[in-house]
Design a protein around this motif. Sequence first.
Motif: not given
Length: 998
Positions: A646-654, A775-778, A784-789, A610-618
Motif C-alpha cells: 500500500k505504501v509503494v502504490n499510494p495513488g496520490l502524494v502531497y 478525515a478527508i479520503t481521496w 485510498s488516500v487519507r488525510s487526518n484532520v 515518500v513521507k506522504s505515501a507512508v502517511m496517507t496509506s496508514a
Amino acid sequence: MATPAAAVGAAPAESAPAETAPTGAKVEKSKYGSYVVVMKSDPLSERFQPQQLRSRSANTERNKLKAEQGKALKKAGISNASRKNSYTNAVNGFSVVVSHEKAEKLAGDPEVMAVFPDELRQKQSLPTKSVAGDDQIRDRAGESLRSFLGLQGGKYGTKGKNDKSTRNSLDGRGTLLGVIDTGIWPEHPSFADDGSYEPVALDDETRSSCDFGGSEGDADWECNNKLVGARQMLDTYRSVVGVLPGEFDSARDDDGHGSHTAGTAAGNANVPAWIYDEDRIIDRTSGIAPRAQIVAYKALGSLGGFSSDLAAAIDQAVADGVDAINYSVGGGPGLASADAIAFLFANDAGVHVATSAGNSGPGEATIGGPADLPWVTTVGASTQPRFYSGSIKLGNGRTVKGSSVTLPSEKNLPLVDARNLGNEFCLNEAAVGADAWAQFEQGAEGAMVLCWRGVSGRSEKSLNVMDAGGKAMVLSNVTDDDNYFTDNFRVPTVMVDKSEGDLVAAYANIRNAKATITDTAEIDSFTPAPSMASFSSRGPNPSAESIIKPDITAPGVQVLAAASPAIVGDDYEPGQLFQAIAGTSMSSPVMAGYFLLMDQAHPDWSPAAVKSAVMTSAYQDVRDNDRSTPADPFDFGSGHVSALDKVVNPGLVYDSGIFDFLGFVCGSDARGDILANPDAYCAGLEDDGIATTIEDLNYPTIGVSALAGSQTVTRTVTNVTGKNATFRARVDNPEGMDITVSPSTLKLKKGESKSFEVTITNESAPVNSEFQFGAITWKGKGVSVRSNVAAYPTPFSAPSTVTGSGGSGSVEIPVQVGFSGLYTPVPGGLAENTPLTGTVEQDPDQTFGGCTADQPGVTAVPVTVAEDTAYARMAFTLASEDDIDLFLCSGDEVVAESTAGGTNELIEISQPPAGDYTLYVHGWQVVEDSLDFSVDTWLVVRGEGDLTVDPESAEVSTGDVVDVTASWSDAPSGVSFGVVDHTTDGETYGQTVVQVTN
C-alpha cells in the motif's frame, strides 16, 4: 526568488567596516560555551547534486566556504583552534567553543546569518537506569516484526534500484542508511558482509571513515560492504566533556543504542539472536531493509550529544551520499537549531529523515525537537503482536505471566514484597540510608523480590536486588495502562502490570511464600496490539499546533535487535549482543527502513512525496495505551504504518520543497529566529505563489489550531498511479463540524498535480474545549488516500501582536469570530515603561532558592498589579557577559519566570489577578562585584490611556471577520504597549497586544 540559504538566519547586525571587528549582536548564552554559526552563503547541497558533492569542483567550492568561515573567525578575534566542526554540505557554517562575548561578535558579522547556542540532545530509547536454526526457536506464536509489517516475501509492481526486474521484492539493496547515534559494534552478525554486497566508496577522508581501534578494549576493524563506514563525530563533545570512563574514543558503540537502531533499520536478515547464553537462541532478527548498507555516525556520548556535532554528522551524511538518516535523538521543542537547519537542507538534497517523537507521553503537547519540524518524519511508538513472555509460578499453584528475556530463576525461591522490607521501589543504599538498606538486605537475601515501578530505573532496581543478595525480581507497574518491558536485567526478572503485581503481592504476604521464574523469552502474542506505548510523546505540536505530530506510529516496544556487549556504566545492565528494548528510538528506525525500501522502489521521489505515501496509506485501527480506547491523531498522527504494497502504490502524494518549508517558517513563531529580514523574504515567497501560513503548508494531514467559525486551507496532490485516474473525496466530519472539499472530484493525468480547497466550519462543537478529529479520503481505483484532520474551535481568531509607530496613529486588527452574538473589543493603554531598578550581586551557588529575599544573589522588587490590569510585561536585555534571571512571585508561588541563557529575559502575563507581587532579580552570573539593573515594565490597565477601538461593538455571526481599528493620539515616548481584549457577554476569550514605538 532568493536562494533558500540566503533566507536562513537571524537578521544580522549593521555591517562594520571590513578592517574592524564586527559589531556585537544579541546571542542567547550557551550553557556549554559552544556555539553554532550559520553563514550567509549557500551550502554545497544547493549548488551540486548529491553525487557531485565529492567532485573536484565541489571540493574547490568547499575550500572557499571554509576560508570564508576562517575569515569570520579572524574578524571576531577567535583562534581557528576554537573551531570544532565545519559544515559545508547541508549547512554552511561551523561550531566554536568561545566566550559569549566572542559569539556576539560573530553574530555581528554581515556574512554571518545566525549564531545558536549549542544544545545537548539525548537518545530516545526509554532509559533502563536513572542517569542457530529455526528448530531452536521454541514457540512461533507471535508474528515477526517484518511479517507484522507486511514485508515478508512481498512482490511489488515497480522497478527498483539496481534491479532489472519489473517485479521486485524490495529489500533495500542499492540504498545507503546513515545512522546518527552512539556508534556501532562492527563485529555484530547483523552487520556482517556475506560477500554479495556491492562496494560503496566513502571518498571523504578529512576524518577516518572507519574509525575503530586505538583504545583499551577497542579492537581494530576494517569496514566491509555491509558496514561501509563508521565515523566519530564528537568534536565538541570531546572538547567540552572529554572521554569518560567506559567510552571508546572511536566510532565503536559503548551504549548499544546505535547498534540497535542500525540493526532495526538495516540489519542482516534472519540473524539468530541470543541473550545471556549463546546456546539459547530466543528468536531471529531482520532489519526492515536487510540488504541496505550502513554508515554509522557516532555523535552521541554517554552524556548525550551536542547539536553542533549532530549537525556535523548530518552534514557528513549528505556528503557521503546516504539515502536516509535515522535520528533517534531529541531534546526540547523549538524550530531554530543547528540540526533543524541541517535537516532542512538535507531534505532539499533528497535525504529521507526519520526521527523519534520523544518519550515524554502520554501527556499532551509532549513532542520534542527536532520532531516538531515538518521537514522530518516524526515516529510515535506502539506495540506489536510479538511478545516475549515469562512466567512466575507461585507456590500455591498459580501462574502469573508477564514479559521477560532473562534466564529462568532457581526453583522455589522465597518470595518477598519490597513494600514489606521498607523499600518499595528497591532503591540503593545511598537513596534509603544504611538502616533501611540493612533491613532490605536481610529480607532480600536469597529471595525473589517484588519491586514496584518509580523513582529509579528498571534495570537499576535489578542491580540493587542483586547487591542486596536477591536471586530474582518481579517488577510491577503501578497502573494497568503502562507497557511490558524486556530489559536485560541483572537477575532473572519478569515484568507485570499492576493487577498481576497485586496478585503476586497478595501471595507474598503468606508465610513461607515461594516462587519460580520459568518459561522466559517465550514468543507469545500480545492481543491488544497495535496500541500506543504509554511513553510515546503526544500532540499537539508545541512549536506549531496546526502541524499534526507525530506523523505516524510504528512498533517501538520489545523490539529485538543488535546491541553492544560493552556498555558505559554496565553495572546497571549487562552488555549483550542483542536486546529487546522500547522507545521511540526503536520505532524511528522502522520508518528509516521503510524509507530505504521506498527509495529502492521510487528513487526519483522527493522525501516529502515518500513521507506522504507512508502517511496517507496508514491504517487507523490502533488503540491508546489503555489498550481499549481508540487512539487519535495526536497519539499516532496519520495512523499505523501499513503493509508495504500500500505504501509503494499510494495513488496520490502531497509534495513539498524547501521554499514551501520556508513559507511554513514565515507563519511560525520562529520566523525572526530563522529568517533574515523575514517581512521582505516572506513577501517575496507570497509573490511567487508560496503559502506563508502554517495551515497551508502542503502537508499530508490538515490542522487548524484556532478555528473561529470557518477556515479554508489549500492542498495540492500529484497523481503517481502511473496512468490517468479519477479520485473522489470522502469526508469524515469532526464532531460538531462540517468539512467541504472543492472540487470534490479530481481527474488527473499521469503525473499531473491539482489543488483543492478544504473548508472546515464549526457548527456546534463547543469553543475552547478540545481538538476535534476527522478525515478527508481521496478514493480512486485500488487506492485510498487519507488525510487526518484536527481542528480546535475558538470564539476568536486574531493576531497575538500588532505594531505601530508615531505619537498618533492606528493599526488594523482583523478578528474572525466563532460565535453568533455581540462582539466587544475592549482597549487598554497605551502604557508607558516604568522601570524596576536596583542592584544585584552574584549568587554563589547559582540556584534560585524560591520566593524569598533572604538569599544571596537575589534582589526583591515589589510590583503592584491594579484591578482591571489586562497585560503585564517585564523585559530585561543586556549585551554583556552577565546572566540575570527573573522570577515573578505571588506570595510563595512563582507565577512566571524567565531564565534564558545570557540576559534576554521576558515575562508576559495576560489578565493577571490584581494584588501585590514581587519580582526577584537573580544574579546567575554577575561578572563584576555587582550589577545595576533596570527591568523595563509595562502594566496595561483597561480604560487607562488613550487607545480607542472602532467599532466599539458589533453583532456578529459565526465566521464573520470584524476589522477593528485601534487608534492613539498621544503615545508616550519610546516603546509603549496597549491591548485589545476580545470579549463577548463580559468574558474575555482572546487578546491582541499593541506595541507602539514613538
